[in-house]
Design an enzyme around this catalytic site. Structure first.
Site, short mmCIF file in Angstrom:
data_model
loop_
_atom_site.label_atom_id
_atom_site.label_comp_id
_atom_site.label_asym_id
_atom_site.label_seq_id
_atom_site.Cartn_x
_atom_site.Cartn_y
_atom_site.Cartn_z
N GLU A 56 8.57 -17.46 29.75
CA GLU A 56 9.77 -17.85 28.99
C GLU A 56 9.35 -18.72 27.80
O GLU A 56 8.61 -19.68 27.95
CB GLU A 56 10.73 -18.61 29.92
CG GLU A 56 11.82 -19.42 29.23
CD GLU A 56 12.73 -18.61 28.30
OE1 GLU A 56 13.12 -17.49 28.67
OE2 GLU A 56 13.02 -19.11 27.19
N ARG A 85 26.41 -21.27 31.36
CA ARG A 85 25.23 -20.39 31.36
C ARG A 85 24.01 -21.12 31.90
O ARG A 85 23.23 -20.57 32.69
CB ARG A 85 24.97 -19.95 29.91
CG ARG A 85 23.72 -19.14 29.68
CD ARG A 85 23.56 -18.93 28.20
NE ARG A 85 24.76 -18.31 27.68
CZ ARG A 85 24.92 -17.01 27.55
NH1 ARG A 85 23.94 -16.19 27.84
NH2 ARG A 85 26.04 -16.50 27.12
N TYR A 108 38.62 -20.64 29.74
CA TYR A 108 38.54 -20.59 31.20
C TYR A 108 37.67 -21.75 31.70
O TYR A 108 36.82 -22.26 30.96
CB TYR A 108 37.97 -19.24 31.69
CG TYR A 108 36.65 -18.82 31.09
CD1 TYR A 108 35.44 -19.20 31.66
CD2 TYR A 108 36.61 -18.04 29.95
CE1 TYR A 108 34.23 -18.81 31.11
CE2 TYR A 108 35.40 -17.64 29.39
CZ TYR A 108 34.22 -18.03 29.98
OH TYR A 108 33.02 -17.64 29.44
N ASP A 147 19.90 -7.51 27.60
CA ASP A 147 20.25 -7.33 26.19
C ASP A 147 19.14 -6.66 25.39
O ASP A 147 19.40 -6.05 24.35
CB ASP A 147 20.56 -8.69 25.55
CG ASP A 147 22.00 -9.14 25.78
OD1 ASP A 147 22.74 -8.45 26.51
OD2 ASP A 147 22.39 -10.19 25.22
C1 LIG Z 1 30.41 -15.32 22.86
C2 LIG Z 1 29.71 -14.68 24.03
C3 LIG Z 1 30.33 -14.69 25.27
C4 LIG Z 1 29.72 -14.04 26.36
N1 LIG Z 1 30.39 -14.04 27.53
C5 LIG Z 1 29.86 -13.34 28.58
C6 LIG Z 1 30.55 -13.28 29.84
O1 LIG Z 1 31.60 -13.88 30.04
N2 LIG Z 1 29.98 -12.53 30.84
C7 LIG Z 1 28.81 -11.85 30.66
O2 LIG Z 1 28.37 -11.17 31.59
N3 LIG Z 1 28.13 -11.90 29.49
C8 LIG Z 1 28.63 -12.62 28.45
N4 LIG Z 1 27.94 -12.68 27.27
C9 LIG Z 1 26.69 -11.90 27.12
C10 LIG Z 1 25.50 -12.58 27.75
O3 LIG Z 1 25.34 -13.87 27.25
C11 LIG Z 1 24.21 -11.77 27.50
O4 LIG Z 1 24.46 -10.41 27.63
C12 LIG Z 1 23.14 -12.19 28.50
O5 LIG Z 1 22.76 -13.52 28.28
C13 LIG Z 1 21.91 -11.28 28.41
O6 LIG Z 1 20.92 -11.73 29.29
P1 LIG Z 1 19.39 -11.45 28.98
O7 LIG Z 1 18.64 -12.09 30.11
O8 LIG Z 1 19.19 -10.01 28.72
O9 LIG Z 1 19.11 -12.18 27.63
P2 LIG Z 1 19.16 -13.74 27.31
O10 LIG Z 1 20.15 -14.43 28.17
O11 LIG Z 1 19.31 -13.83 25.83
O12 LIG Z 1 17.71 -14.25 27.73
C14 LIG Z 1 16.56 -13.91 27.01
C15 LIG Z 1 15.50 -14.95 27.33
O13 LIG Z 1 14.28 -14.55 26.73
C16 LIG Z 1 13.68 -15.67 26.10
N5 LIG Z 1 12.84 -15.16 25.03
C17 LIG Z 1 13.24 -14.63 23.85
N6 LIG Z 1 12.18 -14.26 23.13
C18 LIG Z 1 11.09 -14.55 23.87
C19 LIG Z 1 9.70 -14.40 23.64
N7 LIG Z 1 9.23 -13.89 22.50
N8 LIG Z 1 8.84 -14.80 24.61
C20 LIG Z 1 9.30 -15.33 25.78
N9 LIG Z 1 10.62 -15.50 26.03
C21 LIG Z 1 11.51 -15.12 25.09
C22 LIG Z 1 14.86 -16.50 25.63
O14 LIG Z 1 14.50 -17.85 25.41
C23 LIG Z 1 15.84 -16.33 26.79
O15 LIG Z 1 15.66 -17.30 27.80
C24 LIG Z 1 28.48 -13.37 26.18
C25 LIG Z 1 27.85 -13.39 24.94
C26 LIG Z 1 28.45 -14.04 23.88
C27 LIG Z 1 27.78 -14.02 22.55
#
Ligand SMILES: Cc1cc2nc3c(=O)[nH]c(=O)nc-3n(C[C@H](O)[C@H](O)[C@H](O)COP(=O)(O)OP(=O)(O)OC[C@H]3O[C@@H](n4cnc5c(N)ncnc54)[C@H](O)[C@@H]3O)c2cc1C
Length: 385
Positions: free
Chosen positions: A33, A97, A202, A280
């Protein structure tokens, strides 16, 4: 014990869940991370029944229940506060979060998560995939899970994702102290829909904290940055003249962050030579179904079920292909519907047509999904084929 070595790039919700699910199956997993620690503040999110099911199966149900705020009802309102509809949220849990990530990371054993490790590249097509870090060091694994989020740096090892597609909308987000507000604000989810903007609020904990997300047209001439702090008055001005309830919430806002929303068109492949995309990084979606994190959690459960008992590299390749085949139809559909909901929620349509604004859609296909079972069924299908 499978003998498989897995490296996860990104310790967000998706990466942490995948690591936990794999670790529970005895897989040797390490998470890299970029951040040195989980940010203490951050925003809120709704953990839906489909995400909760996965995390409960991983033994986190009690910790989540003790931390998040159960939300029974969603009220759909016009800008003036008149109610259009209300419906059951299907076991939604409002969370910070940071709390959610911390609970999942706490489930991992010591030494699994390596914080402050910024990955600059993942290299496929070597004998085994390699992860390279900004300090020049590197590590290898049998499988590298790329879970580095919407602006993924490492997804390029697998595919050329289409360019980010800005939605033209910004979310102004923050927490407020909801104590003393009427019950319908402090315990439920409320969505006020106006002509070109909408506001969602919420609870996110057991102490009366409310999250708000105010979706507004992206201001013209915005900077290149996509996330930054703004003056709290910005959000009050954006909802001036709305329902007094919205003003009661926003009057309490002190720290407000602007986040410019974007997604990508669905793309393929997600898998190449032992490297696999998750969360994502694979399927960035707009937040208008509240499913981005929930889908990342589901990904982790399906991936782990499929890698359970994996053998040599041909076997791993087949299992990763099954992961993509299992996940993509569902996430494609949710990406698409999230876009449409965004258009509906901030559309200019008369709200009396209520049903086509989204929330009254039948979402049982979203919330009723059992990702663990889907992954195990896909794995069983491979064994019998
Ligand atoms: C306004 C808003 C409201 C939302 N509400 C909801 C909701 O109610 N319910 C829901 O399910 N989703 C919601 N989401 C979506 C949700 O936040 C994301 O889809 C989710 O966080 C994706 O998870 P992830 O683990 O794929 O990515 P992330 O949570 O973005 O995690 C990626 C991780 O990778 C790390 N990282 C990045 N680059 C590197 C690198 N080069 N080397 C090492 N580490 C790295 C980052 O620091 C981070 O910790 C919302 C989003 C927004 C914008």
């Amino acid at each position: 014990m499978t003998g498989l070595r897995v490296a996860v790039v990104g310790g967000g919700i998706g990466g942490a869940t995948a690591a936990l699910a794999l670790g529970r199956l005895g897989v040797d997993v390490a998470v890299y991370e970029r951040r040195a620690s989980v940010p203490p503040v951050g925003s809120g999110l709704g953990l839906a029944a489909n995400g909760r099911r996965v995390l409960a199966e991983l033994g986190l149900g009690t910790a989540l229940d003790a931390t998040g705020a159960p939300i029974g009802t969603m009220r759909l309102l016009r800008a003036d506060g008149t109610e259009v509809a209300h419906y059951d949220t299907g076991r939604l849990l409002g969370m910070r979060r940071a709390d959610l990530v911390r609970i999942v990371l706490d489930g991992l054993g010591p030494g699994v998560v390596h914080q402050g490790r910024d990955c600059v590249a993942v290299v496929a097509d070597t004998e085994r995939p390699v992860v390279r870090f900004v300090d020049g060091s590197s590590t290898w694994a049998d499988v590298v899970v790329v879970a580095d989020g919407l602006r993924s740096r490492c997804a390029g090892a697998v595919a050329t994702p289409p360019a980010l597609r800005p939605s033209g909308t910004s979310a102004l987000r923050g927490f407020v102290d909801g104590r003393g507000l009427p019950d319908h604000l402090s315990t439920g989810q409320n969505a006020w829909l106006g002509p070109d903007r909408h506001l969602l609020s919420y609870p996110v904990d057991r102490h009366g904290t409310l999250n708000f997300a105010a979706f507004v047209p992206r201001p013209a001439g915005s900077a290149d940055e996509w996330s930054f702090r703004v003056d709290a008055q910005t959000v009050r001005d954006a909802y001036a003249g709305w329902d007094p309830d919205t003003r009661a919430i926003l009057a309490r806002a002190t720290e407000v962050y602007r986040y410019d929303l974007a997604d990508r068109d669905p793309f393929a492949p997600w898998v190449r030579a032992g490297v696999v995309l998750l969360g994502d990084a694979a399927h960035p979606m707009l937040p208008h179904m509240g499913q981005g994190a929930n889908q990342a959690i589901e990904d982790g459960a399906v991936l782990a079920a499929l890698l359970d008992g994996a053998g040599g590299s041909a076997d791993v390749t087949e299992r990763l292909a099954a992961y993509e085949a299992t996940r993509r139809p569902r996430t494609d559909r949710i990406q698409e519907q999230s876009r449409r909901n965004g258009e509906r929620f901030s559309g200019a349509r008369d709200l009396t047509s209520g049903g086509d604004r989204g929330p009254t859609q039948d979402l049982s296909w979203v919330y009723g999904y059992d990702a663990g079972a889907a992954g195990r069924a896909a794995a069983a299908g491979l064994r019998t084929s």
